[in-house]
Write a protein that holds these residues in place. Structure first.
Motif, PDB file in Angstrom:
ATOM      1  N   SER A   1      -3.416   1.177  -3.683  1.00 13.87           N
ATOM      2  CA  SER A   1      -2.313   2.327  -3.631  1.00 13.87           C
ATOM      3  C   SER A   1      -2.896   3.477  -4.451  1.00 13.87           C
ATOM      4  O   SER A   1      -3.387   3.080  -5.580  1.00 13.87           O
ATOM      5  CB  SER A   1      -1.062   1.716  -4.029  1.00 13.87           C
ATOM      6  OG  SER A   1      -0.484   0.881  -3.081  1.00 13.87           O
ATOM      7  N   ASP A   2      -2.444   4.784  -4.006  1.00 13.35           N
ATOM      8  CA  ASP A   2      -2.763   5.916  -4.962  1.00 13.35           C
ATOM      9  C   ASP A   2      -1.522   6.687  -5.405  1.00 13.35           C
ATOM     10  O   ASP A   2      -1.628   7.782  -5.537  1.00 13.35           O
ATOM     11  CB  ASP A   2      -3.870   6.844  -4.239  1.00 13.35           C
ATOM     12  CG  ASP A   2      -3.256   7.187  -2.696  1.00 13.35           C
ATOM     13  OD1 ASP A   2      -1.919   7.082  -2.543  1.00 13.35           O
ATOM     14  OD2 ASP A   2      -3.983   7.926  -2.047  1.00 13.35           O
ATOM     15  N   ASP A   3      -0.412   5.818  -5.252  1.00 21.05           N
ATOM     16  CA  ASP A   3       0.720   6.311  -5.533  1.00 21.05           C
ATOM     17  C   ASP A   3       1.218   5.417  -6.959  1.00 21.05           C
ATOM     18  O   ASP A   3       0.556   4.889  -7.559  1.00 21.05           O
ATOM     19  CB  ASP A   3       1.865   6.425  -4.564  1.00 21.05           C
ATOM     20  CG  ASP A   3       2.339   4.803  -4.125  1.00 21.05           C
ATOM     21  OD1 ASP A   3       1.753   3.936  -4.432  1.00 21.05           O
ATOM     22  OD2 ASP A   3       3.134   4.987  -3.362  1.00 21.05           O
TER      23      ASP A   3
ATOM     24  N   HIS B   1       0.873  -1.227   0.075  1.00 19.35           N
ATOM     25  CA  HIS B   1      -0.134   0.026   0.216  1.00 19.35           C
ATOM     26  C   HIS B   1       0.959   1.069  -0.048  1.00 19.35           C
ATOM     27  O   HIS B   1       1.609   1.407   0.979  1.00 19.35           O
ATOM     28  CB  HIS B   1      -0.862   0.006   0.991  1.00 19.35           C
ATOM     29  CG  HIS B   1      -1.959   1.456   1.157  1.00 19.35           C
ATOM     30  ND1 HIS B   1      -2.763   1.598   0.490  1.00 19.35           N
ATOM     31  CD2 HIS B   1      -1.897   2.295   1.980  1.00 19.35           C
ATOM     32  CE1 HIS B   1      -3.347   2.598   0.526  1.00 19.35           C
ATOM     33  NE2 HIS B   1      -2.721   3.201   1.514  1.00 19.35           N
ATOM     34  N   ASN B   2       0.752   1.833  -1.199  1.00 22.44           N
ATOM     35  CA  ASN B   2       1.528   3.247  -1.110  1.00 22.44           C
ATOM     36  C   ASN B   2       3.184   2.934  -1.126  1.00 22.44           C
ATOM     37  O   ASN B   2       3.831   3.402   0.063  1.00 22.44           O
ATOM     38  CB  ASN B   2       1.080   4.433  -0.339  1.00 22.44           C
ATOM     39  CG  ASN B   2      -0.433   4.803  -0.698  1.00 22.44           C
ATOM     40  OD1 ASN B   2      -0.484   4.622  -2.003  1.00 22.44           O
ATOM     41  ND2 ASN B   2      -0.873   5.404  -0.086  1.00 22.44           N
ATOM     42  N   GLU B   3       3.714   1.816  -1.838  1.00 18.29           N
ATOM     43  CA  GLU B   3       5.036   1.511  -1.424  1.00 18.29           C
ATOM     44  C   GLU B   3       6.105   1.918  -2.728  1.00 18.29           C
ATOM     45  O   GLU B   3       6.939   1.001  -3.014  1.00 18.29           O
ATOM     46  CB  GLU B   3       5.380   0.207  -1.354  1.00 18.29           C
ATOM     47  CG  GLU B   3       4.458  -0.271   0.059  1.00 18.29           C
ATOM     48  CD  GLU B   3       5.585  -0.133   1.369  1.00 18.29           C
ATOM     49  OE1 GLU B   3       6.503   0.213   0.972  1.00 18.29           O
ATOM     50  OE2 GLU B   3       4.942  -0.414   2.341  1.00 18.29           O
ATOM     51  N   GLU B   4       5.799   2.914  -3.170  1.00 22.47           N
ATOM     52  CA  GLU B   4       6.652   3.518  -4.548  1.00 22.47           C
ATOM     53  C   GLU B   4       8.047   3.464  -4.230  1.00 22.47           C
ATOM     54  O   GLU B   4       9.027   3.339  -5.266  1.00 22.47           O
ATOM     55  CB  GLU B   4       6.069   4.836  -4.946  1.00 22.47           C
ATOM     56  CG  GLU B   4       6.108   5.939  -4.222  1.00 22.47           C
ATOM     57  CD  GLU B   4       5.609   6.995  -4.994  1.00 22.47           C
ATOM     58  OE1 GLU B   4       4.987   7.017  -6.110  1.00 22.47           O
ATOM     59  OE2 GLU B   4       5.738   8.317  -4.491  1.00 22.47           O
ATOM     60  N   LYS B   5       8.380   3.797  -2.966  1.00 24.73           N
ATOM     61  CA  LYS B   5       9.866   4.120  -2.650  1.00 24.73           C
ATOM     62  C   LYS B   5      10.634   2.574  -2.431  1.00 24.73           C
ATOM     63  O   LYS B   5      11.870   2.732  -2.588  1.00 24.73           O
ATOM     64  CB  LYS B   5       9.963   4.736  -1.285  1.00 24.73           C
ATOM     65  CG  LYS B   5       9.665   6.264  -1.211  1.00 24.73           C
ATOM     66  CD  LYS B   5       9.605   7.046   0.031  1.00 24.73           C
ATOM     67  CE  LYS B   5       9.257   8.453  -0.170  1.00 24.73           C
ATOM     68  NZ  LYS B   5       9.285   9.066   1.196  1.00 24.73           N
ATOM     69  N   ASN B   6       9.934   1.689  -2.254  1.00 25.06           N
ATOM     70  CA  ASN B   6      10.491   0.404  -1.671  1.00 25.06           C
ATOM     71  C   ASN B   6      10.300  -0.789  -2.870  1.00 25.06           C
ATOM     72  O   ASN B   6      11.037  -1.614  -2.796  1.00 25.06           O
ATOM     73  CB  ASN B   6       9.894  -0.046  -0.324  1.00 25.06           C
ATOM     74  CG  ASN B   6      10.343   0.831   0.826  1.00 25.06           C
ATOM     75  OD1 ASN B   6      11.328   1.353   0.774  1.00 25.06           O
ATOM     76  ND2 ASN B   6       9.050   1.500   1.544  1.00 25.06           N
TER      77      ASN B   6
ATOM     78  N   ASN C   1       2.271   0.719 -10.949  1.00 25.17           N
ATOM     79  CA  ASN C   1       2.946   0.929 -12.132  1.00 25.17           C
ATOM     80  C   ASN C   1       4.386   0.573 -12.222  1.00 25.17           C
ATOM     81  O   ASN C   1       4.961  -0.225 -13.139  1.00 25.17           O
ATOM     82  CB  ASN C   1       3.032   2.545 -12.704  1.00 25.17           C
ATOM     83  CG  ASN C   1       1.742   2.984 -12.828  1.00 25.17           C
ATOM     84  OD1 ASN C   1       0.703   2.510 -13.353  1.00 25.17           O
ATOM     85  ND2 ASN C   1       1.248   4.368 -12.818  1.00 25.17           N
ATOM     86  N   ILE C   2       4.877   0.785 -10.993  1.00 26.76           N
ATOM     87  CA  ILE C   2       6.487   0.141 -10.880  1.00 26.76           C
ATOM     88  C   ILE C   2       6.250  -1.355 -11.033  1.00 26.76           C
ATOM     89  O   ILE C   2       7.407  -1.881 -11.593  1.00 26.76           O
ATOM     90  CB  ILE C   2       6.979   0.622  -9.616  1.00 26.76           C
ATOM     91  CG1 ILE C   2       7.275   2.110  -9.717  1.00 26.76           C
ATOM     92  CG2 ILE C   2       8.421   0.167  -9.168  1.00 26.76           C
ATOM     93  CD1 ILE C   2       7.618   2.918  -8.342  1.00 26.76           C
ATOM     94  N   ALA C   3       5.231  -1.939 -10.197  1.00 33.46           N
ATOM     95  CA  ALA C   3       5.384  -3.305 -10.063  1.00 33.46           C
ATOM     96  C   ALA C   3       5.155  -4.105 -11.628  1.00 33.46           C
ATOM     97  O   ALA C   3       5.507  -5.036 -11.878  1.00 33.46           O
ATOM     98  CB  ALA C   3       4.257  -3.840  -9.100  1.00 33.46           C
TER      99      ALA C   3
END
Length: 306
Positions: A42-44, A15-20, A48-50
């Motif tokens: 998540s709203d970050d 949940h909102n883990e774009e940094k990690n 998309n990264i995943a």
């Protein structure tokens, strides 16, 4: 020799883990053929990264870690596979990746679970003392032989049967990025642990008994001390004794300034918060007999539905 990657699936809750999330998935991809990201909307940029890293995405509203993970297991149903549990702020060190890829091919048939050593990284520094360096966690197991225990806090992977093999290398819990996020996370953890303590007295929650699981002796001793001794002391005393034990007797002071911040937050401030939350809840429900009313009171105090 079979390719071990084809026999391992990884599940990461987010949940909102774009940094990690990028580091976690890249790490998992080196030992696992499929990585599932189970996201609680998540709203970050987490999703998309995943997706760019070829992870499969599942979405579900979050209730607690154990319920979320076990839901994913039942939905994926990875027959004849091994399951790797990885948190979004964790990664496998290269030495552990190599160990998994080699040793998994030579395991005896009665081995159903694998433990790793855990390293704590806090504000870009590895915590080496205070009893935090050689912690062991069971994170890799055969599907059908274990699951996440149904608890709000301190949920672990427990085996129904079979032997546990201990690997020599490390998984890293990386709390380097943001001290504010670390504090917020522990505020939430404190509420959850307080509810678990209250449940031991009032039996509010329906959850698996640890007696049904394969738990090593060291773990049993820790649980005995925590449940029978620590929680029965007034929290100003128990919290202070615990911090003294970690910081002085187990040499936590050798971790320097960053170590002091870590041990103070995690080994004292957090313990005080749990104790005070337990006291607040217990005072509010002392004369209440209905479980339904108790749950409403707990929700009003913690904002957690149970």
């Amino acid at each position: 020799m079979p390719k071990i990657k084809e026999n391992i699936i990884t599940i990461i809750l987010t949940h909102n883990e774009e940094k990690n999330i990028s580091k976690a998935i890249k790490s998992a991809n080196k030992v696992s053929n499929i990585v599932y990201v189970v996201d609680s909307f998540s709203d970050d940029k987490t999703i998309n990264i995943a997706k760019k890293l070829n992870a499969k995405i599942l979405k579900k509203k979050f209730k607690n870690h154990s319920e979320q993970f076990n839901w994913a297991l039942n939905k994926i149903h990875p027959k004849e596979k091994w399951v790797l549990r990885l948190d979004a702020d964790e990664y496998l060190e290269d030495s552990l990746i190599n160990e998994i890829n080699i040793k998994m091919n030579y395991l005896k048939k009665d081995v159903n679970g694998i433990t790793f050593k855990l390293k704590e990284k806090f504000l870009d520094k590895f915590i080496r003392f205070g009893g935090r360096r050689n912690l062991r966690i069971l994170r890799l197991w055969k599907y059908g032989f274990g699951k996440i225990e149904n608890r709000l806090m301190d949920e672990g992977v427990y085996l129904f049967s079979g032997r546990i093999k201990h690997f020599s290398n490390y998984i890293v819990n990386d709390n380097s990025k943001d001290i504010n996020q670390y504090i917020l996370k522990h505020q939430s953890y404190a509420s959850k642990e307080a509810i678990e303590v209250i449940d031991k007295k009032y039996n509010i929650l329906k959850k698996n008994s640890r007696k049904n699981f394969n738990i090593d002796t060291k773990r049993k001793i820790k649980l005995f001390i925590k449940n029978r001794i620590y929680y029965n002391l007034p929290y100003p005393i128990s919290s202070s004794l615990y911090f003294i034990f970690r910081y002085f007797i187990l040499l936590g002071f050798l971790d320097g300034k960053i170590g002091f911040i870590y041990h103070f937050i995690q080994g004292y401030w957090y313990r005080v918060m749990v104790g005070e939350k337990v006291d607040q809840i217990e005072k509010s429900i002392k004369k209440v007999k209905s479980n339904k009313k108790i749950k409403k009171i707990i929700y009003s105090l913690t904002n957690l539905k149970i």
